[in-house]
Design a protein around this motif. Structure first.
Motif, PDB file in Angstrom:
ATOM      1  N   GLU A  67      -8.795   3.927  17.958  1.00 38.24           N
ATOM      2  CA  GLU A  67      -9.148   2.840  16.931  1.00 38.24           C
ATOM      3  C   GLU A  67      -8.391   2.992  15.832  1.00 38.24           C
ATOM      4  O   GLU A  67      -7.731   2.022  15.091  1.00 38.24           O
ATOM      5  N   PHE A  68      -8.159   4.301  15.224  1.00 36.27           N
ATOM      6  CA  PHE A  68      -7.458   4.474  13.928  1.00 36.27           C
ATOM      7  C   PHE A  68      -5.839   4.342  14.076  1.00 36.27           C
ATOM      8  O   PHE A  68      -5.553   3.425  13.103  1.00 36.27           O
ATOM      9  N   GLU A  69      -5.339   4.930  14.965  1.00 38.80           N
ATOM     10  CA  GLU A  69      -3.711   4.509  15.148  1.00 38.80           C
ATOM     11  C   GLU A  69      -3.367   3.260  15.226  1.00 38.80           C
ATOM     12  O   GLU A  69      -2.405   2.784  14.791  1.00 38.80           O
ATOM     13  N   PRO A  70      -4.077   2.527  16.199  1.00 36.95           N
ATOM     14  CA  PRO A  70      -3.566   1.015  16.221  1.00 36.95           C
ATOM     15  C   PRO A  70      -3.840   0.126  14.935  1.00 36.95           C
ATOM     16  O   PRO A  70      -2.788  -0.475  14.365  1.00 36.95           O
ATOM     17  N   MET A  71      -4.956   0.437  14.128  1.00 35.13           N
ATOM     18  CA  MET A  71      -5.387   0.127  12.793  1.00 35.13           C
ATOM     19  C   MET A  71      -4.207   0.427  11.865  1.00 35.13           C
ATOM     20  O   MET A  71      -3.439  -0.413  11.202  1.00 35.13           O
ATOM     21  N   PHE A  72      -3.776   1.587  11.819  1.00 32.07           N
ATOM     22  CA  PHE A  72      -2.774   2.103  10.862  1.00 32.07           C
ATOM     23  C   PHE A  72      -1.378   1.589  11.321  1.00 32.07           C
ATOM     24  O   PHE A  72      -0.588   1.318  10.377  1.00 32.07           O
ATOM     25  N   ALA A  73      -0.977   1.676  12.548  1.00 34.81           N
ATOM     26  CA  ALA A  73       0.341   0.962  13.080  1.00 34.81           C
ATOM     27  C   ALA A  73       0.276  -0.455  12.596  1.00 34.81           C
ATOM     28  O   ALA A  73       1.445  -0.818  12.234  1.00 34.81           O
ATOM     29  N   SER A  74      -0.635  -1.100  12.327  1.00 36.27           N
ATOM     30  CA  SER A  74      -0.625  -2.545  12.014  1.00 36.27           C
ATOM     31  C   SER A  74      -0.269  -2.684  10.411  1.00 36.27           C
ATOM     32  O   SER A  74       0.115  -3.753  10.009  1.00 36.27           O
ATOM     33  N   LEU A  75      -0.789  -1.555   9.799  1.00 42.00           N
ATOM     34  CA  LEU A  75      -0.644  -1.765   8.211  1.00 42.00           C
ATOM     35  C   LEU A  75       0.620  -1.000   7.808  1.00 42.00           C
ATOM     36  O   LEU A  75       1.220  -1.492   6.781  1.00 42.00           O
ATOM     37  N   GLU A  76       1.073   0.008   8.778  1.00 42.54           N
ATOM     38  CA  GLU A  76       2.335   0.900   8.177  1.00 42.54           C
ATOM     39  C   GLU A  76       3.432   0.018   7.673  1.00 42.54           C
ATOM     40  O   GLU A  76       3.967   0.420   6.693  1.00 42.54           O
ATOM     41  N   LYS A  77       3.896  -1.190   8.427  1.00 40.35           N
ATOM     42  CA  LYS A  77       5.151  -1.872   7.746  1.00 40.35           C
ATOM     43  C   LYS A  77       4.807  -2.494   6.462  1.00 40.35           C
ATOM     44  O   LYS A  77       5.692  -3.192   5.812  1.00 40.35           O
ATOM     45  N   LYS A  78       3.578  -2.670   6.099  1.00 41.78           N
ATOM     46  CA  LYS A  78       3.176  -3.493   4.838  1.00 41.78           C
ATOM     47  C   LYS A  78       2.643  -2.380   3.835  1.00 41.78           C
ATOM     48  O   LYS A  78       2.340  -2.929   2.674  1.00 41.78           O
ATOM     49  N   LEU A  79       3.018  -1.155   3.736  1.00 39.21           N
ATOM     50  CA  LEU A  79       2.750  -0.154   2.737  1.00 39.21           C
ATOM     51  C   LEU A  79       3.613   0.088   1.496  1.00 39.21           C
ATOM     52  O   LEU A  79       3.297   0.657   0.709  1.00 39.21           O
ATOM     53  N   ALA A  80       4.849  -0.483   1.624  1.00 41.07           N
ATOM     54  CA  ALA A  80       5.608  -0.430   0.442  1.00 41.07           C
ATOM     55  C   ALA A  80       5.098  -0.702  -0.819  1.00 41.07           C
ATOM     56  O   ALA A  80       4.346  -1.820  -0.875  1.00 41.07           O
ATOM     57  N   ASP A  81       5.047   0.075  -1.839  1.00 41.22           N
ATOM     58  CA  ASP A  81       4.773   0.262  -3.136  1.00 41.22           C
ATOM     59  C   ASP A  81       2.910   0.224  -3.065  1.00 41.22           C
ATOM     60  O   ASP A  81       2.438   0.054  -4.272  1.00 41.22           O
ATOM     61  N   VAL A  82       2.362   0.479  -1.972  1.00 42.33           N
ATOM     62  CA  VAL A  82       0.874   0.505  -2.152  1.00 42.33           C
ATOM     63  C   VAL A  82       0.422   1.968  -2.233  1.00 42.33           C
ATOM     64  O   VAL A  82       1.104   2.892  -1.592  1.00 42.33           O
ATOM     65  N   PRO A  83      -0.289   2.255  -3.305  1.00 44.26           N
ATOM     66  CA  PRO A  83      -0.724   3.795  -3.637  1.00 44.26           C
ATOM     67  C   PRO A  83      -1.735   3.986  -2.191  1.00 44.26           C
ATOM     68  O   PRO A  83      -2.655   3.257  -2.014  1.00 44.26           O
ATOM     69  N   VAL A  84      -1.252   5.175  -1.753  1.00 43.07           N
ATOM     70  CA  VAL A  84      -2.202   5.698  -0.673  1.00 43.07           C
ATOM     71  C   VAL A  84      -2.589   7.291  -0.917  1.00 43.07           C
ATOM     72  O   VAL A  84      -1.417   8.128  -1.278  1.00 43.07           O
ATOM     73  N   GLY A  85      -3.620   7.359  -0.451  1.00 44.57           N
ATOM     74  CA  GLY A  85      -4.105   8.844  -0.333  1.00 44.57           C
ATOM     75  C   GLY A  85      -4.590   9.202   1.000  1.00 44.57           C
ATOM     76  O   GLY A  85      -5.319   8.383   1.494  1.00 44.57           O
ATOM     77  N   LEU A  86      -4.284  10.268   1.643  1.00 45.45           N
ATOM     78  CA  LEU A  86      -4.730  10.877   2.997  1.00 45.45           C
ATOM     79  C   LEU A  86      -5.696  11.931   2.953  1.00 45.45           C
ATOM     80  O   LEU A  86      -5.442  12.818   2.252  1.00 45.45           O
ATOM     81  N   GLN A 108       7.623   4.107   4.750  1.00 48.79           N
ATOM     82  CA  GLN A 108       7.361   2.704   4.672  1.00 48.79           C
ATOM     83  C   GLN A 108       7.701   2.352   3.047  1.00 48.79           C
ATOM     84  O   GLN A 108       7.383   1.372   2.599  1.00 48.79           O
ATOM     85  N   GLY A 109       7.624   3.332   2.311  1.00 53.30           N
ATOM     86  CA  GLY A 109       7.804   3.049   0.813  1.00 53.30           C
ATOM     87  C   GLY A 109       6.452   3.083   0.150  1.00 53.30           C
ATOM     88  O   GLY A 109       6.273   2.692  -1.044  1.00 53.30           O
ATOM     89  N   ALA A 110       5.362   3.697   0.925  1.00 48.50           N
ATOM     90  CA  ALA A 110       4.066   3.810   0.185  1.00 48.50           C
ATOM     91  C   ALA A 110       4.076   4.865  -0.991  1.00 48.50           C
ATOM     92  O   ALA A 110       5.089   5.640  -0.816  1.00 48.50           O
ATOM     93  N   LYS A 111       3.191   4.604  -1.985  1.00 51.45           N
ATOM     94  CA  LYS A 111       3.148   5.751  -3.162  1.00 51.45           C
ATOM     95  C   LYS A 111       2.106   6.461  -2.730  1.00 51.45           C
ATOM     96  O   LYS A 111       1.000   6.494  -3.134  1.00 51.45           O
ATOM     97  N   VAL A 112       2.595   7.793  -1.921  1.00 50.70           N
ATOM     98  CA  VAL A 112       1.650   8.806  -1.426  1.00 50.70           C
ATOM     99  C   VAL A 112       1.413   9.567  -2.480  1.00 50.70           C
ATOM    100  O   VAL A 112       2.097  10.258  -3.382  1.00 50.70           O
ATOM    101  N   PHE A 113      -0.283   9.725  -2.568  1.00 48.26           N
ATOM    102  CA  PHE A 113      -0.664  10.598  -3.792  1.00 48.26           C
ATOM    103  C   PHE A 113      -0.869  11.833  -3.328  1.00 48.26           C
ATOM    104  O   PHE A 113      -1.425  12.244  -2.332  1.00 48.26           O
ATOM    105  N   GLY A 114      -0.440  12.867  -4.141  1.00 50.35           N
ATOM    106  CA  GLY A 114      -0.447  14.341  -3.631  1.00 50.35           C
ATOM    107  C   GLY A 114      -0.346  14.902  -2.205  1.00 50.35           C
ATOM    108  O   GLY A 114       0.629  14.180  -1.562  1.00 50.35           O
ATOM    109  N   GLU A 115      -0.792  15.749  -1.771  1.00 46.07           N
ATOM    110  CA  GLU A 115      -0.552  16.472  -0.673  1.00 46.07           C
ATOM    111  C   GLU A 115      -1.771  15.845   0.603  1.00 46.07           C
ATOM    112  O   GLU A 115      -1.528  16.262   1.800  1.00 46.07           O
ATOM    113  N   GLY A 116      -2.597  15.249   0.177  1.00 49.01           N
ATOM    114  CA  GLY A 116      -3.655  14.653   1.071  1.00 49.01           C
ATOM    115  C   GLY A 116      -4.428  15.924   0.883  1.00 49.01           C
ATOM    116  O   GLY A 116      -4.427  17.042   0.327  1.00 49.01           O
TER     117      GLY A 116
END
Length: 143
Positions: A67-86, A108-116
């Motif tokens: 469930e999660f990997e397919p959802m994430f894979a569909s988002l992955e290419k759209k994450l440029a400049d998106v703030p993301v925390g894991l 993908q250019g996401a704005k990854v916050f911290g180390e998760g």
């Protein structure tokens, strides 16, 4: 800030973390939706200012594959400049799945916050407080 907290949880550990993340984000003033992968198609990404994504380590330290990997894979290419925390939980290993996941987001250019945030097995009160604090800091940094 409108924030999506999207998570998958098999045992309830990552769900506990997701709920604490949502509480922290709300405390910092964000409007929050708590969602599972089946309710977060890639088309919904545009409705939010940022994402907190939660998934436990599975198998050989990978994201949950059905469930999660397919959802994430569909988002992955759209994450440029998106703030993301894991965030997520694990039962064994070193946390390599989180490092790999962060790398994927950064590529993908996401704005990854911290180390998760990673928690071994069931999050205790201190770990849940850490989740709330991470989400508060995420909101403040990206508002």
């Amino acid at each position: 800030m409108k924030l999506a907290v999207v998570y998958w949880s098999g045992t309830g550990n990552t769900e506990m973390m997701a709920r604490a993340m949502a509480e922290g984000a709300k405390a910092a003033g964000a409007e929050v939706e708590l969602l599972t992968p089946d309710f977060f198609p890639a088309s919904k990404l545009a409705d939010f200012d940022g994402l907190l994504l939660g998934c436990p380590a599975m198998g050989n330290e990978v994201l949950e594959e059905a469930e999660f990997e397919p959802m994430f894979a569909s988002l992955e290419k759209k994450l440029a400049d998106v703030p993301v925390g894991l965030f997520g939980s694990y039962g064994w290993g070193s946390g390599e799945w989180m490092e790999d996941w962060q790398k994927r987001c950064k590529e993908q250019g996401a704005k990854v916050f911290g180390e998760g945030v990673i928690v071994n097995n069931t999050p205790d009160d201190e770990a849940l407080a850490g989740c709330r604090s991470f989400a508060e800091d995420f909101v403040r940094a990206n508002s």
